[in-house]
Structure formats: structure tokens, C-alpha cells
Write a protein that holds these residues in place. Structure first.
Motif, PDB file in Angstrom:
ATOM      1  N   GLU A 219       0.830  -1.214   0.000  1.00 14.30           N
ATOM      2  CA  GLU A 219       0.000   0.000   0.000  1.00 14.30           C
ATOM      3  C   GLU A 219       0.860   1.258   0.000  1.00 14.30           C
ATOM      4  OE1 GLU A 219      -3.801  -1.684   2.633  1.00 14.30           O
ATOM      5  OE2 GLU A 219      -2.152  -0.621   3.606  1.00 14.30           O
ATOM      6  N   TRP A 220       2.005   1.182   0.665  1.00  9.18           N
ATOM      7  CA  TRP A 220       2.790   2.380   0.958  1.00  9.18           C
ATOM      8  C   TRP A 220       3.977   2.593   0.019  1.00  9.18           C
ATOM      9  CZ3 TRP A 220       7.912   1.984   2.928  1.00  9.18           C
ATOM     10  CH2 TRP A 220       8.493   3.195   3.339  1.00  9.18           C
ATOM     11  N   ALA A 221       4.808   1.578  -0.171  1.00  7.52           N
ATOM     12  CA  ALA A 221       6.120   1.769  -0.798  1.00  7.52           C
ATOM     13  C   ALA A 221       6.067   2.321  -2.220  1.00  7.52           C
ATOM     14  CB  ALA A 221       6.916   0.466  -0.758  1.00  7.52           C
ATOM     15  N   PRO A 222       5.226   1.797  -3.127  1.00 12.48           N
ATOM     16  CA  PRO A 222       5.243   2.324  -4.499  1.00 12.48           C
ATOM     17  C   PRO A 222       4.771   3.776  -4.609  1.00 12.48           C
ATOM     18  CG  PRO A 222       4.244   0.136  -4.421  1.00 12.48           C
ATOM     19  CD  PRO A 222       4.343   0.616  -3.016  1.00 12.48           C
ATOM     20  N   ARG A 223       4.165   4.311  -3.559  1.00  7.83           N
ATOM     21  CA  ARG A 223       3.638   5.670  -3.584  1.00  7.83           C
ATOM     22  C   ARG A 223       4.593   6.690  -2.960  1.00  7.83           C
ATOM     23  NH1 ARG A 223      -1.250   2.523  -2.468  1.00  7.83           N
ATOM     24  NH2 ARG A 223      -2.796   2.934  -4.097  1.00  7.83           N
ATOM     25  N   GLN A 224       5.776   6.236  -2.556  1.00  7.39           N
ATOM     26  CA  GLN A 224       6.743   7.127  -1.923  1.00  7.39           C
ATOM     27  C   GLN A 224       7.537   7.914  -2.973  1.00  7.39           C
ATOM     28  OE1 GLN A 224       6.411   7.612   1.412  1.00  7.39           O
ATOM     29  NE2 GLN A 224       4.678   6.335   0.747  1.00  7.39           N
ATOM     30  N   PRO A 225       8.323   8.926  -2.546  1.00  6.82           N
ATOM     31  CA  PRO A 225       9.122   9.690  -3.507  1.00  6.82           C
ATOM     32  C   PRO A 225       9.923   8.767  -4.412  1.00  6.82           C
ATOM     33  CG  PRO A 225       9.269  10.682  -1.330  1.00  6.82           C
ATOM     34  CD  PRO A 225       8.516   9.398  -1.151  1.00  6.82           C
ATOM     35  N   LYS A 226      10.070   9.181  -5.659  1.00  2.00           N
ATOM     36  CA  LYS A 226      10.727   8.327  -6.663  1.00  2.00           C
ATOM     37  C   LYS A 226      12.155   7.967  -6.275  1.00  2.00           C
ATOM     38  CE  LYS A 226      12.213  12.201  -9.645  1.00  2.00           C
ATOM     39  NZ  LYS A 226      11.805  13.266  -8.695  1.00  2.00           N
ATOM     40  N   GLU A 227      12.761   8.762  -5.422  1.00  2.00           N
ATOM     41  CA  GLU A 227      14.143   8.473  -4.998  1.00  2.00           C
ATOM     42  C   GLU A 227      14.226   7.288  -4.039  1.00  2.00           C
ATOM     43  OE1 GLU A 227      13.785  12.513  -6.502  1.00  2.00           O
ATOM     44  OE2 GLU A 227      12.751  11.500  -4.838  1.00  2.00           O
ATOM     45  N   PHE A 228      13.087   6.839  -3.528  1.00  2.00           N
ATOM     46  CA  PHE A 228      13.084   5.731  -2.558  1.00  2.00           C
ATOM     47  C   PHE A 228      12.731   4.438  -3.267  1.00  2.00           C
ATOM     48  CE2 PHE A 228      10.933   3.231   0.878  1.00  2.00           C
ATOM     49  CZ  PHE A 228      12.076   2.997   1.635  1.00  2.00           C
ATOM     50  N   THR A 229      13.712   3.547  -3.372  1.00  2.00           N
ATOM     51  CA  THR A 229      13.544   2.222  -3.973  1.00  2.00           C
ATOM     52  C   THR A 229      13.553   1.190  -2.850  1.00  2.00           C
ATOM     53  OG1 THR A 229      14.584   2.882  -6.050  1.00  2.00           O
ATOM     54  CG2 THR A 229      14.556   0.530  -5.536  1.00  2.00           C
ATOM     55  N   SER A 230      12.600   0.254  -2.866  1.00  2.00           N
ATOM     56  CA  SER A 230      12.502  -0.663  -1.741  1.00  2.00           C
ATOM     57  C   SER A 230      11.971  -2.017  -2.175  1.00  2.00           C
ATOM     58  CB  SER A 230      11.598  -0.078  -0.651  1.00  2.00           C
ATOM     59  OG  SER A 230      10.314   0.227  -1.180  1.00  2.00           O
ATOM     60  N   GLN A 231      12.167  -2.995  -1.317  1.00  2.00           N
ATOM     61  CA  GLN A 231      11.660  -4.338  -1.552  1.00  2.00           C
ATOM     62  C   GLN A 231      11.285  -4.974  -0.224  1.00  2.00           C
ATOM     63  OE1 GLN A 231      15.509  -5.935  -3.109  1.00  2.00           O
ATOM     64  NE2 GLN A 231      15.141  -7.652  -1.704  1.00  2.00           N
ATOM     65  N   ILE A 232      10.398  -5.962  -0.288  1.00  2.00           N
ATOM     66  CA  ILE A 232      10.045  -6.755   0.870  1.00  2.00           C
ATOM     67  C   ILE A 232      10.360  -8.207   0.551  1.00  2.00           C
ATOM     68  CG2 ILE A 232       7.626  -6.950   0.127  1.00  2.00           C
ATOM     69  CD1 ILE A 232       6.874  -7.032   3.123  1.00  2.00           C
TER      70      ILE A 232
END
Length: 298
Positions: A84-97
Motif C-alpha cells: 500500500e505504501w512503498a510504491p507511492r513514496q518519492p521516486k528516490e526511494f527504492t525498496s523491496q520486501i
């Protein structure tokens, strides 16, 4: 990197061996249709790429995060909140679970961000309120430190203490097939001043990927079922779901079909077995996953 596009955006040209044995240069000015197709059109679909020319860029110092939940009960809630959260964050923030049989982990790279900026994102995420997470947030990470984060270390170290030898690899040759010639790379390390990394042991690997699209997000029941399926396999499988926040902001002209629509990338991986019965069970697990999840994501 969500802010920088996908890897194929940074390919300037490629040497490609096609099915009829020709060696072609693919670039914007030479075989441009092939150049377009090989960048996102599917691995090995149009030929074997033997050489790439890449555009390089220097990355800024960054902030990094690693969060772990060591209990089975947090897996679904954490996966739901992350998607719900991660893909909507600033484009500079790349993340994985990373969703495992009984634990879950979140890794993130805030490109050019500070520790304080990243902490603010996490405080608003709701992730830290789920279960009993162990969170490590670090800032002023060098590029080498950022690249080995989550593999060698979970903190940003002073530059002189960063051991990036794992990045200094000698490419291994392709496995030989019957009586065909064996393709090898120029077997020299990237750096002559650093220790050379030992190659990782080869193993049988099964994997399958799905893209969740922006206009067709996963429902809670579907996500819960997928998380539960990961727990079904035995420990020897090493099963995990490696799920990446997408929503790529950078534009590009290549054959990757889901660029505009991709919201998240769900990859599932299993270590194969030399035991035929066990291997057949793993393959059935993937077939069942395909039958269940593909209709939900398209």
C-alpha cells in the motif's frame, strides 16, 4: 532505481548473435528495431547478447534501511502495508520486501536522501507499528556500501571500512551444453586492487514473476493466500517472495510492456532439489501459484 528507470534504459548499444548465426550491432543507428526489442522484450527472445555498452552515472550518497520481523504473524500485515505504501513514496526511494516462510524483511535505498528524511518516511509508513520490528536506519552511505547493503552489512559504514570485494567478480562461463562450444567472458575482475570475490555456489533455481498493475491491485484475500502458500514448502526449498515497489517515474523508449502500468513486481524463488520427488513437488507448487495468481494480476 525508481528515479533512474530500468537497466535497459542505460544501454547504449549491444552485440547480438541472432538465431541464424549473425553477429549484429544493435544501437539507435544500427538495427534500431532489434535495439528496441532486446531492451525489455524478453531474455533470449531475439538473440544472445555477448557485449553491452552502458551509460554510467555517479550516484549520490544515500540513506538506507533494513527492517526485520522475526515472527510468522507479522508477515501478512507487513506485506499488505508495504504494498500500500512503498510504491507511492518519492521516486528516490527504492525498496523491496522479502517474505519468507516464517519471517519478513524490508530493505530500502533513499537515493540522495538523509537519515533524517528516511526516518520521517518510515515514521509515516505504519510499518514500525506492526509487531516487533528491528529497524536499522543509516545515512551518508557510499555507492559501494549501498550496493552491498542487505547482503554484507545492514549499516552505512565509514568509507575505509566498506568491504565491497563481493562486487569484484570474475564472470563465470556458461555451463557447457553437450558438444556445443562453451561461451566464456573475458575472465578478468572489475578491479585489480581489490580482493576478487569467490563465485557463489551454483544451485538449481526455480522462479516466477508477476506484475501488479496500478489499475488492478491485489485484494487482501489474494495477498493472504499467497503469503500462506510461501509457508507451505519445506525449509530445504529456501522459498521466499522478493517483491519490489515499482511505479517507475523515469521515461524510456524500449520494449518493456509494463513500464507505465507496473505498480509492484512479485518474484518467487525456490532452491531446486536433486531428489526427483521433491523437485516435482516444487514444480507443482509453482504451477499451482501460476493458476491462482495469474488470473488475479493478468
Amino acid at each position: 532505481m525508481r528515479a533512474l528507470g530500468i537497466s535497459s534504459d542505460h544501454v547504449l548499444s549491444a552485440q547480438v548473435v541472432t538465431a541464424d548465426g549473425q553477429t549484429l550491432l544493435a544501437s539507435p543507428s544500427s538495427n534500431p528495431d532489434l535495439f528496441w526489442a532486446i531492451r525489455g522484450g524478453g531474455g533470449g527472445t531475439y538473440g544472445v547478447i555477448t557485449e553491452l555498452e552502458l551509460r554510467l552515472r555517479k550516484l549520490p550518497r544515500s540513506a538506507m534501511v533494513a527492517i526485520s520481523w522475526n515472527d510468522t504473524e507479522s508477515r501478512f500485515a507487513t506485506a499488505k502495508r508495504f504494498l500500500e505504501w512503498a510504491p507511492r513514496q518519492p521516486k528516490e526511494f527504492t525498496s523491496q520486501i522479502n517474505v519468507y516462510k516464517s519471517t519478513v524483511q524490508v530493505l530500502g535505498w533513499y537515493l540522495g536522501g538523509t537519515k533524517q528524511e528516511l526516518q520521517a518516511l518510515l515514521d509515516d509508513s505504519g510499518l514500525l507499528k506492526i509487531g516487533h520490528p528491528e529497524a536499522q536506519v543509516s545515512g551518508d552511505c557510499s555507492t559501494d556500501n549501498s550496493r552491498i547493503f542487505g547482503i554484507v552489512t545492514n549499516v552505512c559504514l565509514p568509507d575505509e571500512r566498506v568491504d565491497a570485494s563481493i562486487l569484484n567478480v570474475v564472470p563465470e562461463p556458461f555451463a557447457k551444453y553437450e558438444n556445443s562450444p562453451q561461451f566464456t567472458y573475458e575472465e578478468i575482475p572489475a578491479s585489480t586492487t581489490r580482493p576478487t570475490a569467490e563465485p557463489w555456489a551454483r544451485f538449481r533455481r526455480l522462479s516466477k514473476s508477476f506484475f501488479v498493475q496500478k489499475d488492478n491491485l491485489l485484494g487482501d484475500d489474494t495477498l493472504r493466500e499467497v503469503v500462506d502458500r510461501i509457508a507451505q514448502l519445506d525449509d530445504a526449498s529456501g522459498v521466499w517472495g522478493e517483491w519490489h515497489a515499482w511505479n517507475i517515474s523515469a521515461t524510456g523508449d524500449n520494449a518493456f510492456a509494463w513500464r507505465e502500468k507496473a505498480y509492484a513486481h512479485l518474484e518467487f524463488q525456490v532452491h531446486g532439489s536433486n531428489d526427483s520427488t521433491t523437485q516435482a513437488g516444487y514444480e507443482k507448487w509453482f504451477a499451482d501459484l501460476e493458476s491462482y495468481l495469474r488470473p488475479a494480476v493478468g
